[in-house]
Design a protein around this motif. Structure first.
Motif, mmCIF file in Angstrom:
data_model
loop_
_atom_site.group_PDB
_atom_site.id
_atom_site.type_symbol
_atom_site.label_atom_id
_atom_site.label_comp_id
_atom_site.label_asym_id
_atom_site.label_seq_id
_atom_site.Cartn_x
_atom_site.Cartn_y
_atom_site.Cartn_z
ATOM 1 N N ILE A 1 47.872 7.015 27.185
ATOM 2 C CA ILE A 1 47.247 5.995 28.038
ATOM 3 C C ILE A 1 46.837 4.786 27.201
ATOM 4 N N GLY A 2 46.529 5.034 25.922
ATOM 5 C CA GLY A 2 46.218 3.918 25.029
ATOM 6 C C GLY A 2 44.817 3.921 24.452
ATOM 7 N N PHE A 3 44.154 5.071 24.471
ATOM 8 C CA PHE A 3 42.787 5.143 23.955
ATOM 9 C C PHE A 3 42.756 5.613 22.515
ATOM 10 N N SER A 4 41.865 5.007 21.751
ATOM 11 C CA SER A 4 41.624 5.458 20.376
ATOM 12 C C SER A 4 40.517 6.515 20.404
ATOM 13 N N TRP A 5 40.422 7.281 19.315
ATOM 14 C CA TRP A 5 39.341 8.265 19.182
ATOM 15 C C TRP A 5 37.982 7.590 19.301
ATOM 16 N N GLU A 6 37.857 6.420 18.696
ATOM 17 C CA GLU A 6 36.569 5.716 18.725
ATOM 18 C C GLU A 6 36.181 5.331 20.151
ATOM 19 N N GLU A 7 37.146 4.836 20.912
ATOM 20 C CA GLU A 7 36.873 4.478 22.306
ATOM 21 C C GLU A 7 36.475 5.710 23.117
ATOM 22 N N ILE A 8 37.184 6.796 22.922
ATOM 23 C CA ILE A 8 36.887 8.029 23.652
ATOM 24 C C ILE A 8 35.493 8.528 23.295
ATOM 25 N N ASN A 9 35.185 8.574 22.021
ATOM 26 C CA ASN A 9 33.887 9.058 21.559
ATOM 27 C C ASN A 9 32.750 8.210 22.130
ATOM 28 N N THR A 10 32.870 6.904 22.024
ATOM 29 C CA THR A 10 31.837 5.997 22.530
ATOM 30 C C THR A 10 31.652 6.158 24.030
ATOM 31 N N ALA A 11 32.765 6.231 24.756
ATOM 32 C CA ALA A 11 32.690 6.372 26.213
ATOM 33 C C ALA A 11 32.119 7.736 26.601
ATOM 34 N N TYR A 12 32.480 8.769 25.847
ATOM 35 C CA TYR A 12 31.945 10.104 26.123
ATOM 36 C C TYR A 12 30.417 10.104 25.956
ATOM 37 N N LEU A 13 29.943 9.547 24.869
ATOM 38 C CA LEU A 13 28.497 9.521 24.619
ATOM 39 C C LEU A 13 27.767 8.729 25.700
ATOM 40 N N ARG A 14 28.342 7.619 26.103
ATOM 41 C CA ARG A 14 27.742 6.790 27.154
ATOM 42 C C ARG A 14 27.685 7.566 28.476
ATOM 43 N N LYS A 15 28.793 8.214 28.845
ATOM 44 C CA LYS A 15 28.841 8.957 30.104
ATOM 45 C C LYS A 15 27.947 10.188 30.047
ATOM 46 N N ASN A 16 27.808 10.787 28.875
ATOM 47 C CA ASN A 16 26.930 11.935 28.724
ATOM 48 C C ASN A 16 25.485 11.542 29.018
ATOM 49 N N GLU A 17 25.077 10.379 28.549
ATOM 50 C CA GLU A 17 23.724 9.880 28.855
ATOM 51 C C GLU A 17 23.555 9.701 30.358
ATOM 52 N N ILE A 18 24.563 9.142 31.009
ATOM 53 C CA ILE A 18 24.518 8.952 32.467
ATOM 54 C C ILE A 18 24.410 10.303 33.162
ATOM 55 N N ASN A 19 25.168 11.288 32.697
ATOM 56 C CA ASN A 19 25.122 12.614 33.308
ATOM 57 C C ASN A 19 23.748 13.267 33.147
ATOM 58 N N HIS A 20 23.116 13.056 31.995
ATOM 59 C CA HIS A 20 21.749 13.565 31.814
ATOM 60 C C HIS A 20 20.803 12.888 32.794
ATOM 61 N N GLN A 21 20.928 11.579 32.933
ATOM 62 C CA GLN A 21 20.066 10.842 33.857
ATOM 63 C C GLN A 21 20.297 11.297 35.298
ATOM 64 N N ARG A 22 21.525 11.562 35.642
ATOM 65 C CA ARG A 22 21.838 12.044 36.989
ATOM 66 C C ARG A 22 21.136 13.374 37.276
ATOM 67 N N GLN A 23 21.042 14.222 36.269
ATOM 68 C CA GLN A 23 20.344 15.490 36.459
ATOM 69 C C GLN A 23 18.856 15.261 36.724
ATOM 70 N N VAL A 24 18.279 14.292 36.028
ATOM 71 C CA VAL A 24 16.868 13.943 36.229
ATOM 72 C C VAL A 24 16.653 13.428 37.648
ATOM 73 N N GLU A 25 17.641 12.674 38.146
ATOM 74 C CA GLU A 25 17.525 12.033 39.462
ATOM 75 C C GLU A 25 17.969 12.949 40.600
ATOM 76 N N GLY A 26 18.401 14.167 40.289
ATOM 77 C CA GLY A 26 18.799 15.099 41.336
ATOM 78 C C GLY A 26 20.173 14.834 41.907
ATOM 79 N N TYR A 27 21.071 14.319 41.098
ATOM 80 C CA TYR A 27 22.441 13.976 41.505
ATOM 81 C C TYR A 27 23.154 15.091 42.212
#
Length: 161
Positions: free
Chosen positions: A135-161
């Motif tokens: 698709i065209g992603f580098s390891w760095e892009e994947i890692n950064t995006a994973y960490l960002r989305k992981n934070e969002i997923n934690h916040q979603r749990q706090v908010e009762g997603y």
């Protein structure tokens, strides 16, 4: 990208979800596999690689990357669920199309669901990582995006997603 670090980060989120939803001790492999299939379909839809009938462009790179890391969350979570965390970051590049690689990953998921072996998981992992590269992603892009989305997923749990 340190794959073990990603597994460790995913384990923290998975533990939080298990506790929040009172799922400790439940076998979630089938549900995680189905979630991965659904997320992979969403990823394919955003790339539009199979939509030969349409002239519409794929979604933007960031949207596609977010869908890819949604899949990655489940690939990691499945590995944790069955204690298969020994995988490689090496990508074995192959001459293939996005469509063929998506189909290969879908087939790998089905094969893995029938045979929950380490060998099948490693194959799924390798082809999923190769899909990201195609698709065209580098390891760095994947890692950064994973960490960002992981934070969002934690916040979603706090908010009762």
């Amino acid at each position: 990208m340190n794959i073990q670090e990603l597994f460790n980060i995913q384990k923290i989120l998975d533990t939080k979800i298990l506790q929040e939803h009172k799922l400790e001790g439940e076998d979630l492999v089938s549900r995680k596999i189905m979630a991965l299939q659904v997320e992979l379909g969403e990823l394919a839809n955003e790339t539009r690689c199979f939509k030969y009938w349409s002239k519409k462009n794929p979604s933007g790179k960031q949207i596609i990357l977010e869908e890819y890391v949604d899949c990655l969350h489940f690939v990691l979570s499945i590995g944790l669920e069955i204690n298969f965390m020994e995988v490689s970051a090496e990508i074995k590049m192959e001459e293939t199309t996005e469509v063929d690689q998506f189909l290969k990953v879908f087939a790998n998921i089905a094969d893995f669901q029938r045979d929950l072996s380490h060998e099948m998981y490693v194959t799924l992992w390798g082809n999923f990582i190769l899909l990201g590269a195609i698709i065209g992603f580098s390891w760095e892009e994947i890692n950064t995006a994973y960490l960002r989305k992981n934070e969002i997923n934690h916040q979603r749990q706090v908010e009762g997603y």
